[in-house]
Design a protein around this motif. Structure first.
Motif, PDB file in Angstrom:
ATOM      1  N   GLU A 296       0.938  -1.294   0.036  1.00 29.68           N
ATOM      2  CA  GLU A 296      -0.103   0.123  -0.130  1.00 29.68           C
ATOM      3  C   GLU A 296       0.787   1.274   0.169  1.00 29.68           C
ATOM      4  OE1 GLU A 296      -4.063  -0.396   1.878  1.00 29.68           O
ATOM      5  OE2 GLU A 296      -3.000  -1.539   3.201  1.00 29.68           O
ATOM      6  N   GLN A 297       0.491   2.064  -0.733  1.00 33.14           N
ATOM      7  CA  GLN A 297       1.273   3.240  -0.974  1.00 33.14           C
ATOM      8  C   GLN A 297       2.860   3.194  -1.229  1.00 33.14           C
ATOM      9  OE1 GLN A 297       0.002   6.644   1.438  1.00 33.14           O
ATOM     10  NE2 GLN A 297      -1.450   5.452   2.319  1.00 33.14           N
ATOM     11  N   GLY A 298       3.137   2.179  -1.982  1.00 28.42           N
ATOM     12  CA  GLY A 298       4.459   1.723  -2.532  1.00 28.42           C
ATOM     13  C   GLY A 298       5.320   0.775  -1.373  1.00 28.42           C
ATOM     14  N   ARG A 299       4.649   0.466  -0.226  1.00 30.65           N
ATOM     15  CA  ARG A 299       5.494   0.052   0.603  1.00 30.65           C
ATOM     16  C   ARG A 299       4.848  -1.385   1.156  1.00 30.65           C
ATOM     17  NH1 ARG A 299       9.179   2.441   3.591  1.00 30.65           N
ATOM     18  NH2 ARG A 299       8.963   1.114   5.452  1.00 30.65           N
ATOM     19  N   HIS A 300       5.792  -2.254   1.352  1.00 30.50           N
ATOM     20  CA  HIS A 300       5.179  -3.779   1.778  1.00 30.50           C
ATOM     21  C   HIS A 300       5.003  -3.627   3.068  1.00 30.50           C
ATOM     22  CE1 HIS A 300       5.215  -8.117   2.894  1.00 30.50           C
ATOM     23  NE2 HIS A 300       5.021  -8.290   1.472  1.00 30.50           N
ATOM     24  N   HIS A 301       3.679  -4.380   3.648  1.00 27.46           N
ATOM     25  CA  HIS A 301       3.432  -4.402   4.874  1.00 27.46           C
ATOM     26  C   HIS A 301       4.564  -4.759   6.091  1.00 27.46           C
ATOM     27  CE1 HIS A 301      -1.259  -4.726   3.941  1.00 27.46           C
ATOM     28  NE2 HIS A 301      -0.614  -3.638   3.529  1.00 27.46           N
ATOM     29  N   PHE A 302       5.393  -5.429   5.640  1.00 26.58           N
ATOM     30  CA  PHE A 302       6.456  -5.697   6.523  1.00 26.58           C
ATOM     31  C   PHE A 302       7.752  -5.503   6.150  1.00 26.58           C
ATOM     32  CE2 PHE A 302       3.283  -9.719   6.692  1.00 26.58           C
ATOM     33  CZ  PHE A 302       2.725  -9.204   7.781  1.00 26.58           C
ATOM     34  N   GLU A 303       7.784  -4.222   5.322  1.00 24.08           N
ATOM     35  CA  GLU A 303       9.065  -3.840   4.755  1.00 24.08           C
ATOM     36  C   GLU A 303      10.038  -3.741   5.716  1.00 24.08           C
ATOM     37  OE1 GLU A 303      10.017  -0.473   1.572  1.00 24.08           O
ATOM     38  OE2 GLU A 303       8.440  -1.655   1.399  1.00 24.08           O
ATOM     39  N   GLU A 304      10.023  -2.958   6.924  1.00 26.30           N
ATOM     40  CA  GLU A 304      10.922  -2.744   7.826  1.00 26.30           C
ATOM     41  C   GLU A 304      11.522  -3.882   8.147  1.00 26.30           C
ATOM     42  OE1 GLU A 304       9.802  -0.224  10.832  1.00 26.30           O
ATOM     43  OE2 GLU A 304       9.444   1.623   9.468  1.00 26.30           O
ATOM     44  N   THR A 305      10.708  -4.948   8.776  1.00 22.41           N
ATOM     45  CA  THR A 305      11.227  -6.145   9.372  1.00 22.41           C
ATOM     46  C   THR A 305      12.246  -6.942   8.113  1.00 22.41           C
ATOM     47  OG1 THR A 305       9.653  -6.441  10.827  1.00 22.41           O
ATOM     48  CG2 THR A 305      10.720  -8.409  10.406  1.00 22.41           C
ATOM     49  N   ILE A 306      11.440  -7.089   6.931  1.00 25.57           N
ATOM     50  CA  ILE A 306      12.151  -7.463   5.860  1.00 25.57           C
ATOM     51  C   ILE A 306      13.368  -7.102   5.600  1.00 25.57           C
ATOM     52  CG2 ILE A 306      12.025  -8.124   3.400  1.00 25.57           C
ATOM     53  CD1 ILE A 306       8.887  -8.541   3.777  1.00 25.57           C
ATOM     54  N   ASP A 307      13.570  -5.694   5.489  1.00 26.29           N
ATOM     55  CA  ASP A 307      14.729  -5.056   5.125  1.00 26.29           C
ATOM     56  C   ASP A 307      15.800  -5.322   6.141  1.00 26.29           C
ATOM     57  OD1 ASP A 307      13.685  -4.196   2.828  1.00 26.29           O
ATOM     58  OD2 ASP A 307      13.315  -2.233   3.170  1.00 26.29           O
ATOM     59  N   ARG A 308      15.402  -5.181   7.180  1.00 21.92           N
ATOM     60  CA  ARG A 308      16.390  -5.343   8.507  1.00 21.92           C
ATOM     61  C   ARG A 308      17.083  -6.933   8.347  1.00 21.92           C
ATOM     62  NH1 ARG A 308      13.207  -3.807  12.221  1.00 21.92           N
ATOM     63  NH2 ARG A 308      12.539  -5.735  12.962  1.00 21.92           N
ATOM     64  N   ASN A 309      16.172  -7.931   8.285  1.00 17.39           N
ATOM     65  CA  ASN A 309      16.601  -9.185   8.210  1.00 17.39           C
ATOM     66  C   ASN A 309      17.744  -9.274   7.047  1.00 17.39           C
ATOM     67  OD1 ASN A 309      15.284  -9.816  10.426  1.00 17.39           O
ATOM     68  ND2 ASN A 309      13.671 -10.669   9.324  1.00 17.39           N
ATOM     69  N   PHE A 310      17.019  -8.747   5.833  1.00 18.46           N
ATOM     70  CA  PHE A 310      18.048  -8.909   4.587  1.00 18.46           C
ATOM     71  C   PHE A 310      19.357  -8.272   4.687  1.00 18.46           C
ATOM     72  CE2 PHE A 310      18.639  -7.389   0.205  1.00 18.46           C
ATOM     73  CZ  PHE A 310      18.827  -8.681  -0.491  1.00 18.46           C
ATOM     74  N   GLU A 311      19.574  -7.033   5.299  1.00 13.77           N
ATOM     75  CA  GLU A 311      20.747  -6.270   5.470  1.00 13.77           C
ATOM     76  C   GLU A 311      21.699  -7.331   6.492  1.00 13.77           C
ATOM     77  OE1 GLU A 311      22.623  -2.373   7.245  1.00 13.77           O
ATOM     78  OE2 GLU A 311      20.561  -2.409   7.236  1.00 13.77           O
ATOM     79  N   ARG A 312      20.915  -7.830   7.471  1.00  9.95           N
ATOM     80  CA  ARG A 312      21.935  -8.750   8.314  1.00  9.95           C
ATOM     81  C   ARG A 312      22.536  -9.924   7.807  1.00  9.95           C
ATOM     82  NH1 ARG A 312      20.152 -13.291  10.137  1.00  9.95           N
ATOM     83  NH2 ARG A 312      17.805 -12.697  10.000  1.00  9.95           N
TER      84      ARG A 312
END
Length: 457
Positions: A434-450
Motif C-alpha cells: 500500500e502506497q508503495g510499501r510492503h506491509h512488513f517492509e521494515e522487518t524484511i529489510d532489516r533481516n535482509f541487511e543482516r
C-alpha cells in the motif's frame, strides 16, 4: 454469492478490456465473484486510488540469487560470460544456510510485489546447504521457499528442479554443483513430500528439469513418466551459444530441436530463455503450445542474446516474463527490455505489437498475462469472475497516469515510469503493498541487511 469485500475502480483493465466505474466483488477465498461496470460506489466499497490492472505472473525465479545482484559486475577478463558469472553464483551458494535462503527469498518476493507481480514460479534447484550435504533430502530448502511466499503474501508455483550432471552425456557434477544434485529416486521422493506441503501452503506444485546438459534423456523420461504432479514442466534450453555447440557435438541436434524431437512438449511446458533458435525451431516451439519464458534483464546482464520474439509471436507463440537472477524485479523493466531488445536488433520501433495502431504496452501486458498464467499452472487469470483477485493499483496522483487514457496508461507505466507508478498491490483479495510499501517492509529489510553483511564477511 458470498461477497466478503467490494472494490470500486474508476478505471480498470478487465479481461475484456478497459471499463469505467466498476464494482468488483471478492469472496472470503480471494476469488472474484462479481464484476459490474457502470456501477455506483457503494458505502461499503473500497475506492481504489488509481487505474487498476491485473498483477502479472513471474514465470522464472531463482530466489537466492537476489543476494548476489550487483556483485558480478567486476571484470575478470575480456571473455566474461554466463560461465564466469556461474562461478560467482557457486561461491554464494557455498555460504548460504536455509535461514539465509528464507530471508533472501522473502525480501525478493516483497520486491516482486512492489514491481507489479502477484505470483511467482520458483525454479528451485538449491536443494542442500553445504553444511547439510549427505544428510539433506532437499525438503527443508523447499519449505523455506513456501514460508517466504506466505510471509511476503505472493502467490507461488513451486518447481523443484531435477539436476544431476555438469554437462551433456551424463558428465559428473562439479564441486560447485553439489548443493543442486538429486538422483531420480530421491527427486521423486522429494516431490511426494512436497505435495502435502504445497497444498497446506496454498501453493501449486510442478517440476522442472534444469537443462538438457544437467539430465540424461533416460533420467528425464523416468522423472516425467512417474507423473508425480499434473502441474507445469519447465526447462532451461538454448540460453547460451556454447550450450548449442555442446548439444550439437553430443547429439548432432540443437537443444530446442532435440527437446521437441525427444519429448512430448505441449502446453504444460515452459521453455526458459530459448534464446538461440533457428527459424524452423522458432516456428516448431510456437506450434507446440509451450510458453517461452523470457527474462530480458537477466539475459542482458549475462550477455546471453536476444530472443526472436517478433518471429515467435508471428507464429502464434505464447510468451511470459520472469526475473531469473533478479538484477531487476519489475514488470515494467522486463517488458520494456523485451521490446527494446527487438528494436535494437531490427533497428525499428514498436516491434512486439498486435497490429497497426495498437499499443505496445497493451500487447506486451496481455501476452505476458496469458503466457505467465499458463506457465504457472493457473486455470484462470486476469480480472474476471473466477480468477484470484490479484491486481495492481497504479498511482492516480502521478501526472503521467492522471493525464493518460486507457492503453496510454500501460505505455506510460512500462516505458516512462516503472515501479514509480505502482501504488498498491492486492493478492488473493488482500493488500500486501500500500502506497508503495510492503506491509512488513521494515522487518524484511532489516533481516535482509543482516544476511547480506553475514554473506560478505
Amino acid at each position: 454469492m458470498n461477497i466478503a469485500q467490494t472494490l470500486f475502480c474508476e478505471r480498470v483493465h478487465l479481461a475484456e478490456g478497459w471499463a469505467s466505474d466498476v464494482s468488483i466483488g471478492i469472496d472470503d477465498d480471494g476469488i472474484i465473484v462479481g464484476i459490474q461496470p457502470d456501477a455506483a460506489c457503494g458505502a461499503d466499497a473500497t475506492r481504489l486510488a488509481g487505474p487498476v490492472v491485473p498483477a502479472l505472473q513471474n514465470l522464472h525465479s531463482h530466489a537466492f540469487q537476489r543476494a548476489m545482484a550487483g556483485l558480478a559486475e567486476q571484470a575478470g577478463s575480456t571473455d566474461d560470460s554466463f560461465w564466469t558469472w556461474r562461478e560467482t553464483m557457486y561461491g554464494l551458494v557455498n555460504r548460504m544456510s536455509p535461514d539465509d535462503v528464507e530471508v533472501v527469498a522473502t525480501k525478493l518476493y516483497s520486491e516482486l510485489l512492489k514491481g507489479g507481480f502477484g505470483h511467482v514460479v520458483e525454479f528451485h534447484y538449491f536443494h542442500h546447504a553445504i553444511s547439510d550435504l549427505g544428510r539433506s533430502d532437499g525438503l527443508e530448502m523447499s519449505v523455506r521457499i513456501l514460508r517466504s511466499a506466505e510471509t511476503a503474501g505472493i502467490g507461488l508455483t513451486h518447481l523443484p528442479v531435477f539436476y544431476a550432471h555438469a554437462g551433456f552425456g551424463g558428465t559428473a557434477p562439479n564441486a560447485g554443483q553439489r548443493p543442486f544434485i538429486h538422483g531420480v529416486d530421491s527427486f521423486l521422493t522429494l516431490l511426494d513430500q512436497l505435495e502435502p506441503e504445497c497444498r497446506s501452503a496454498g501453493a501449486r506444485l510442478g517440476l522442472a528439469i534444469h537443462s538438457l546438459r544437467a539430465a540424461t534423456p533416460d533420467e528425464m523420461r523416468a522423472v516425467l513418466s512417474a507423473e508425480r504432479t499434473a502441474g507445469p514442466i519447465h526447462i532451461h534450453v538454448a540460453e547460451q551459444e556454447r550450450e548449442v555447440e555442446d548439444c550439437l557435438a553430443w547429439s548432432g541436434r540443437r537443444p530446442v530441436s532435440y527437446l521437441l524431437d525427444e519429448f512430448p512438449v505441449d502446453d504444460r511446458w515452459c521453455a526458459i530463455h530459448a534464446t538461440h533458435m533457428t527459424t524452423e525451431e522458432t516456428a516448431r516451439l510456437a506450434r507446440s503450445g509451450a510458453v517461452a519464458g523470457l527474462c530480458p534483464a537477466t539475459e542482458a546482464n549475462l550477455g546471453d542474446g536476444i530472443f526472436p520474439a517478433t518471429d515467435f509471436v508471428g507464429h502464434g507463440g505464447r510468451l511470459g516474463i520472469g526475473t531469473d537472477s533478479h538484477v531487476a524485479t519489475s514488470v515494467a523493466e522486463e517488458l520494456r527490455l523485451l521490446e527494446y531488445g527487438q528494436r535494437l536488433r531490427d533497428r525499428r520501433r514498436n516491434r512486439v505489437v498486435s497490429g497497426p495502431g495498437a499499443s505496445v504496452g497493451r500487447t506486451l501486458l496481455d501476452a505476458s498475462l496469458a503466457g505467465g498464467a499458463q506457465a504457472a499452472g493457473l486455470a484462470v487469470s486476469g480480472l474476471r469472475v473466477g480468477a484470484r483477485a490479484d491486481l495492481v493499483v497504479l498511482d492516480g496522483a502521478n501526472p503521467f497516469i492522471a493525464a493518460a487514457k486507457d492503453d496510454q496508461i500501460l505505455d506510460r507505466w512500462i516505458f516512462a515510469l516503472g515501479n514509480e507508478a505502482v501504488r498498491d498491490v492486492m493478492v488473493r483479495g488482500k493488500f500486501v503493498v500500500e502506497q508503495g510499501r510492503h506491509h512488513f517492509e521494515e522487518t524484511i529489510d532489516r533481516n535482509f541487511e543482516r544476511v547480506l553483511r553475514t554473506l560478505a564477511a
